[in-house]
Design a protein around this motif. Structure first.
Motif, PDB file in Angstrom:
ATOM      1  N   PHE A   2       0.854  -1.186   0.000  1.00 43.47           N
ATOM      2  CA  PHE A   2       0.000   0.000   0.000  1.00 43.47           C
ATOM      3  C   PHE A   2       0.888   1.234   0.000  1.00 43.47           C
ATOM      4  O   PHE A   2       2.003   1.200   0.533  1.00 43.47           O
ATOM      5  CB  PHE A   2      -0.865  -0.037   1.269  1.00 43.47           C
ATOM      6  N   THR A   3       0.412   2.309  -0.608  1.00 37.69           N
ATOM      7  CA  THR A   3       1.211   3.538  -0.620  1.00 37.69           C
ATOM      8  C   THR A   3       0.354   4.755  -0.299  1.00 37.69           C
ATOM      9  O   THR A   3      -0.847   4.784  -0.579  1.00 37.69           O
ATOM     10  CB  THR A   3       1.935   3.718  -1.975  1.00 37.69           C
ATOM     11  N   ILE A  29      10.873   8.997  11.990  1.00 41.48           N
ATOM     12  CA  ILE A  29       9.565   8.617  12.542  1.00 41.48           C
ATOM     13  C   ILE A  29       8.969   7.478  11.723  1.00 41.48           C
ATOM     14  O   ILE A  29       8.464   6.500  12.268  1.00 41.48           O
ATOM     15  CB  ILE A  29       8.620   9.837  12.583  1.00 41.48           C
ATOM     16  N   LEU A  30       9.040   7.602  10.385  1.00 39.32           N
ATOM     17  CA  LEU A  30       8.499   6.554   9.519  1.00 39.32           C
ATOM     18  C   LEU A  30       9.177   5.209   9.778  1.00 39.32           C
ATOM     19  O   LEU A  30       8.526   4.170   9.835  1.00 39.32           O
ATOM     20  CB  LEU A  30       8.663   6.937   8.046  1.00 39.32           C
ATOM     21  N   GLY A  35       5.248  -1.818   9.626  1.00 40.80           N
ATOM     22  CA  GLY A  35       4.829  -1.981   8.244  1.00 40.80           C
ATOM     23  C   GLY A  35       5.430  -1.006   7.262  1.00 40.80           C
ATOM     24  O   GLY A  35       5.234  -1.144   6.053  1.00 40.80           O
ATOM     25  N   PHE A  36       6.163  -0.010   7.732  1.00 38.87           N
ATOM     26  CA  PHE A  36       6.788   0.944   6.817  1.00 38.87           C
ATOM     27  C   PHE A  36       7.892   0.251   6.031  1.00 38.87           C
ATOM     28  O   PHE A  36       8.693  -0.486   6.587  1.00 38.87           O
ATOM     29  CB  PHE A  36       7.369   2.138   7.578  1.00 38.87           C
ATOM     30  N   GLN A  37       7.956   0.534   4.715  1.00 38.54           N
ATOM     31  CA  GLN A  37       8.950  -0.085   3.847  1.00 38.54           C
ATOM     32  C   GLN A  37       9.910   0.905   3.195  1.00 38.54           C
ATOM     33  O   GLN A  37      11.100   0.654   3.126  1.00 38.54           O
ATOM     34  CB  GLN A  37       8.257  -0.901   2.742  1.00 38.54           C
ATOM     35  N   ILE A  54       6.154   9.889  -1.268  1.00 39.78           N
ATOM     36  CA  ILE A  54       5.485   8.608  -1.486  1.00 39.78           C
ATOM     37  C   ILE A  54       6.039   7.604  -0.483  1.00 39.78           C
ATOM     38  O   ILE A  54       7.240   7.330  -0.491  1.00 39.78           O
ATOM     39  CB  ILE A  54       5.713   8.105  -2.923  1.00 39.78           C
ATOM     40  N   SER A  55       5.171   7.099   0.372  1.00 35.19           N
ATOM     41  CA  SER A  55       5.611   6.093   1.346  1.00 35.19           C
ATOM     42  C   SER A  55       4.951   4.759   1.024  1.00 35.19           C
ATOM     43  O   SER A  55       3.794   4.701   0.604  1.00 35.19           O
ATOM     44  CB  SER A  55       5.291   6.533   2.776  1.00 35.19           C
ATOM     45  N   PHE A  56       5.721   3.693   1.223  1.00 34.10           N
ATOM     46  CA  PHE A  56       5.268   2.336   0.931  1.00 34.10           C
ATOM     47  C   PHE A  56       5.114   1.571   2.236  1.00 34.10           C
ATOM     48  O   PHE A  56       5.987   1.637   3.109  1.00 34.10           O
ATOM     49  CB  PHE A  56       6.283   1.629   0.026  1.00 34.10           C
ATOM     50  N   TRP A  57       4.017   0.832   2.324  1.00 38.79           N
ATOM     51  CA  TRP A  57       3.637   0.134   3.556  1.00 38.79           C
ATOM     52  C   TRP A  57       3.251  -1.298   3.239  1.00 38.79           C
ATOM     53  O   TRP A  57       2.736  -1.586   2.160  1.00 38.79           O
ATOM     54  CB  TRP A  57       2.442   0.845   4.204  1.00 38.79           C
TER      55      TRP A  57
END
Length: 107
Positions: A2-3, A29-30, A35-37, A54-57
């Motif tokens: 998920f992003t 923090i991320l 689940g943070f990738q 853009i963050s990927f989870w």
């Protein structure tokens, strides 16, 4: 996978500071979030005041937990550097060569 795509409009001349804050303040923090990738920060080549983060989870639930527990605090950190509120969009990752995902399925 998920992003979250966060679109930010920086105040004139503040784009480098926003990118530095993303690296120095937001990324630590991320990295602590379940689940943070990955995080990718993009600066528009046509409007240097526009930034996409853009963050990927691993899962939607991980990203939603982060949004509920941390995002407003991060927004306050960036507030002096940005115009308006960040716009957040969410997406399921369909294909990613870096994350080895093809047609929505992890390889």
């Amino acid at each position: 996978m998920f992003t979250r795509v966060v679109e930010i409009t920086c105040k004139p001349g503040k784009t480098n500071e926003v990118c530095s804050a993303a690296n120095d303040k937001v990324l630590p923090i991320l990295r602590k979030q379940q689940g943070f990738q990955d995080e990718i920060v993009l600066v528009s080549s046509t409007n240097h005041n526009k930034v996409l983060a853009i963050s990927f989870w691993n899962r939607r639930e991980d990203a939603e937990r982060y949004h509920q527990e941390q995002f407003s605090r991060i927004g306050e950190t960036l507030r002096p550097l940005i115009d308006g509120d960040p716009h957040v969009g969410t997406y399921d990752v369909n294909t990613s060569t870096v994350h080895h995902i093809t047609l929505g399925k992890a390889a």
